[in-house]
Design a protein around this motif. Structure first.
Motif, PDB file in Angstrom:
ATOM      1  N   THR B   9      30.441  39.644  36.564  1.00 57.95           N
ATOM      2  CA  THR B   9      31.862  39.955  36.751  1.00 57.95           C
ATOM      3  C   THR B   9      32.055  41.463  36.741  1.00 57.95           C
ATOM      4  O   THR B   9      31.574  42.138  35.826  1.00 57.95           O
ATOM      5  N   ALA B  12      36.852  44.670  41.202  1.00 57.38           N
ATOM      6  CA  ALA B  12      36.775  44.601  42.665  1.00 57.38           C
ATOM      7  C   ALA B  12      37.110  45.961  43.255  1.00 57.38           C
ATOM      8  O   ALA B  12      38.281  46.314  43.422  1.00 57.38           O
ATOM      9  N   ILE B  52      38.496  41.030  49.334  1.00 62.77           N
ATOM     10  CA  ILE B  52      39.133  40.980  48.015  1.00 62.77           C
ATOM     11  C   ILE B  52      39.745  42.329  47.662  1.00 62.77           C
ATOM     12  O   ILE B  52      40.907  42.409  47.265  1.00 62.77           O
ATOM     13  N   TYR B  57      44.075  42.270  45.832  1.00 59.64           N
ATOM     14  CA  TYR B  57      44.699  43.022  44.751  1.00 59.64           C
ATOM     15  C   TYR B  57      45.545  44.160  45.308  1.00 59.64           C
ATOM     16  O   TYR B  57      45.115  44.869  46.217  1.00 59.64           O
ATOM     17  N   THR B  64      39.465  41.752  38.780  1.00 61.23           N
ATOM     18  CA  THR B  64      38.043  41.459  38.690  1.00 61.23           C
ATOM     19  C   THR B  64      37.591  40.525  39.820  1.00 61.23           C
ATOM     20  O   THR B  64      38.387  39.810  40.421  1.00 61.23           O
ATOM     21  N   VAL B  65      36.289  40.569  40.056  1.00 57.46           N
ATOM     22  CA  VAL B  65      35.651  39.613  40.947  1.00 57.46           C
ATOM     23  C   VAL B  65      34.453  39.039  40.188  1.00 57.46           C
ATOM     24  O   VAL B  65      33.717  39.781  39.530  1.00 57.46           O
ATOM     25  N   ASP B  83      38.262  35.456  42.554  1.00 57.65           N
ATOM     26  CA  ASP B  83      39.138  36.565  42.162  1.00 57.65           C
ATOM     27  C   ASP B  83      40.498  36.000  41.777  1.00 57.65           C
ATOM     28  O   ASP B  83      40.836  34.873  42.135  1.00 57.65           O
ATOM     29  N   TRP B 130      43.031  31.327  40.438  1.00 59.10           N
ATOM     30  CA  TRP B 130      41.823  31.946  41.003  1.00 59.10           C
ATOM     31  C   TRP B 130      41.635  31.513  42.458  1.00 59.10           C
ATOM     32  O   TRP B 130      41.798  30.339  42.788  1.00 59.10           O
TER      33      TRP B 130
END
Lengths: 110, 141
Positions: B9, B12, B52, B57, B64-65, B83, B130
């Protein structure tokens, strides 16, 4: 990724080595822009040692090809192999930009 | 160990591309994928990550990814990228018009097309906030 810029028979040849991904694609486009601002209307790009290209790289190739076409010239690409050849063929960019098997044939064109 | 999922994790952002690529390369070595398939896997991962950080975002607020892979058997690898950004199913995106000439061809729009072209199968689901995009890749195309 590294880019060597050489002159062959009066034409600019960019030899691109390594990987062209989201981080490095702008470097390629910047190098092409420099050549265009120095007066080049056609560019030859040798991809024989490029092992990887993503859509961000393709974006740069299409952008450069458009700029050169608007100046009455063209982008020529040569020596594609492996994944790079696959990606150009799947997206049909090989039908928009002339492709050659060698630098010499790309310089001659036609 | 074979079959045990491995996860990474990260935030991104463009700088995460290199560590995520190295992470999935490790799985590809475990799965004994041939070099050309490994490159295709790297391409898939990059196209997903770029989507992503560009679209999931909002600018200035990266999230986060989470990348998870497993090797169920030699020659096969299952990957999920998740994500918590804006809901987006890339599989419903319109395909690009590849017949346009150079002057009318957009410079972008090829990433999702490449995703669909190279993955053996791809599945999207939205679950508990998610986006979860999963696919598998095998030694043979």
């Amino acid at each position: 990724m590294t880019i060597d810029c050489i002159q062959v028979e009066g034409k600019v040849v960019l030899h691109v080595v390594g990987r062209m991904d989201a981080e490095s694609a702008a470097q390629f486009e910047g190098q092409c822009d420099s050549c265009i601002s120095e007066g080049s209307t056609s560019l030859i790009v040798d991809l024989g040692d490029l092992s990887y290209v993503s859509s961000m790289g393709l974006r740069s190739f299409v952008g450069v090809a458009k700029k050169l076409k608007n100046k009455g010239g063209e982008l020529r690409i040569c020596r594609l192999t492996g994944l790079v050849r696959q990606v150009f063929e799947i997206t049909r960019l090989n039908q928009l930009v002339p492709m050659y098997d060698s630098v010499e044939s790309a310089v001659i064109g036609g | 160990m074979p079959g045990i999922p491995q996860s990474l994790t990260l935030i991104a952002k463009p700088e995460s591309l290199a560590p995520v690529t190295e992470f999935v390369r490790k799985g590809a070595r475990e799965a004994n994928l041939p070099e050309l398939r490994v490159r295709e896997l790297e391409l898939l991962i990059e196209e997903i990550l770029v989507n992503i950080w560009q679209y999931s975002y909002p600018e200035g607020a990266p999230g986060t990814v989470a990348v998870t892979y497993s090797v169920p058997r030699p020659g096969e690898m299952e990957i999920e990228v998740a994500d918590q950004g804006v809901e987006f199913d890339p599989l419903t995106a319109d395909p690009p018009d590849l017949t346009l000439d150079l002057s009318r061809r957009p410079v972008g729009g090829l990433g999702i097309f490449l995703l669909k072209s190279f993955a053996n199968s791809m599945n999207y689901r939205r679950h508990l906030g998610w986006n979860r995009l999963s696919f598998w890749i095998s030694a043979s195309p």
